[in-house]
Design a protein around this motif. Structure first.
Motif, PDB file in Angstrom:
ATOM      1  N   GLY A 154      48.279  33.707  38.156  1.00  0.00           N
ATOM      2  CA  GLY A 154      47.734  33.748  39.735  1.00  0.00           C
ATOM      3  C   GLY A 154      48.716  33.985  40.720  1.00  0.00           C
ATOM      4  N   LEU A 207      43.839  39.077  40.578  1.00  0.00           N
ATOM      5  CA  LEU A 207      43.740  37.685  41.164  1.00  0.00           C
ATOM      6  C   LEU A 207      42.497  37.055  41.174  1.00  0.00           C
ATOM      7  CD1 LEU A 207      45.928  38.086  44.458  1.00  0.00           C
ATOM      8  CD2 LEU A 207      46.597  36.855  42.148  1.00  0.00           C
ATOM      9  N   SER A 208      41.153  37.702  41.137  1.00  0.00           N
ATOM     10  CA  SER A 208      40.293  37.087  41.161  1.00  0.00           C
ATOM     11  C   SER A 208      39.711  36.850  39.694  1.00  0.00           C
ATOM     12  CB  SER A 208      38.830  38.237  41.731  1.00  0.00           C
ATOM     13  OG  SER A 208      38.814  39.205  40.860  1.00  0.00           O
ATOM     14  N   ARG A 211      38.755  32.832  43.174  1.00  0.00           N
ATOM     15  CA  ARG A 211      40.243  32.936  43.238  1.00  0.00           C
ATOM     16  C   ARG A 211      40.760  31.704  43.416  1.00  0.00           C
ATOM     17  NH1 ARG A 211      40.890  37.346  45.654  1.00  0.00           N
ATOM     18  NH2 ARG A 211      40.907  36.430  47.718  1.00  0.00           N
TER      19      ARG A 211
END
Length: 242
Positions: free
Chosen positions: A35, A65-66, A234
């Motif tokens: 992350g 990231l999502s 996220r």
């Protein structure tokens, strides 16, 4: 020495860690790790050049990231703790019982785990954790195929896809070149709206393999609030306990 910097892309700020190396001569590498955004660069690369590279790669960075599932600090699975299920914190009730292996069930708003009498310490916690994972996995094996079937008339292409549940720690889902869809069992910790977003995202990849504007047109056509769901996904991923 590790440095930190950030760039703004629209309404989003991307924070990243920079690791410079004398041995790295030309290539700047960006990767998503747990992350976090990490940039590896030659020692003499100016900060402005790195910002420009991160800004150029922003669509890819934000997408990864999502999808990332960061490895949060592991929660101790003891009575009185909670685990997320479909976006809600569910209390754990753990009791010793005359069973040969841990038994898990959702009962009256609690996640009840019966543990064989006579096991204790690290072995007991490991058995509880394995049983909890197996329970989530079984729920995922029911929910994700059902969600794929529900969204297939809108986004599916060709023959219906095979749906597999996997222990993907860094991605919520993936779409293979043969159309096989894979989803992380950890998705069952998320609210249903985010599960739908993950499914829609992967189904859209059956038609568009990349993350071009055509891809996002498909996704937002099915889910007009897709960008908001992606942001919530996220944020939710940063605190998963298993």
């Amino acid at each position: 020495m590790t440095e930190r910097d950030r760039v703004r892309v629209g309404d989003t700020v991307i924070e990243y860690e920079i690791r410079r190396s004398e041995r790295r001569k030309k290539t700047v590498q960006i990767r998503i790790d747990g992350g976090a955004v990490r940039v590896a660069a030659p020692a003499a690369t100016p900060d402005g050049e790195l910002r420009a590279i991160v800004r150029k790669r922003a669509p890819w960075v934000l997408e990864r990231l999502s999808e990332a599932v960061p490895e949060a600090a592991r929660k101790r699975l003891v009575g009185g703790e909670t685990l997320p299920y479909l976006g809600r914190d569910v209390p754990l009730v753990i009791e010793s019982a005359e069973v040969t292996s841990p038994q898990v069930r959702l009962e009256r708003g609690n996640l009840r785990i019966d543990v064989p009498s006579g096991i204790a310490g690290d072995e007991r916690e490991a058995r509880i954790r394995d049983a909890a994972v197996a329970w989530y996995w079984a729920r995922a094996a029911e929910r994700f195929p059902a969600a794929v079937d529900r969204w297939w008339p809108r986004l599916g292409c060709g023959e219906p896809s095979r749906v597999l549940i996997r222990n993907q720690r860094r991605r919520w889902g993936s779409c293979a070149s043969d159309g096989t869809l894979r989803f992380s069992w950890r998705g069952m910790m998320l609210e249903p709206a985010l599960i739908d977003y993950i499914v829609v995202h992967e189904l859209a990849h059956l038609a568009v393999k990349n993350h071009s504007p055509d891809f996002w047109t498909l996704v937002t056509g099915a889910l007009p609030d897709a960008q908001q769901r992606r942001t919530r996904l996220r944020e939710a991923g940063r605190a998963l306990p298993l």
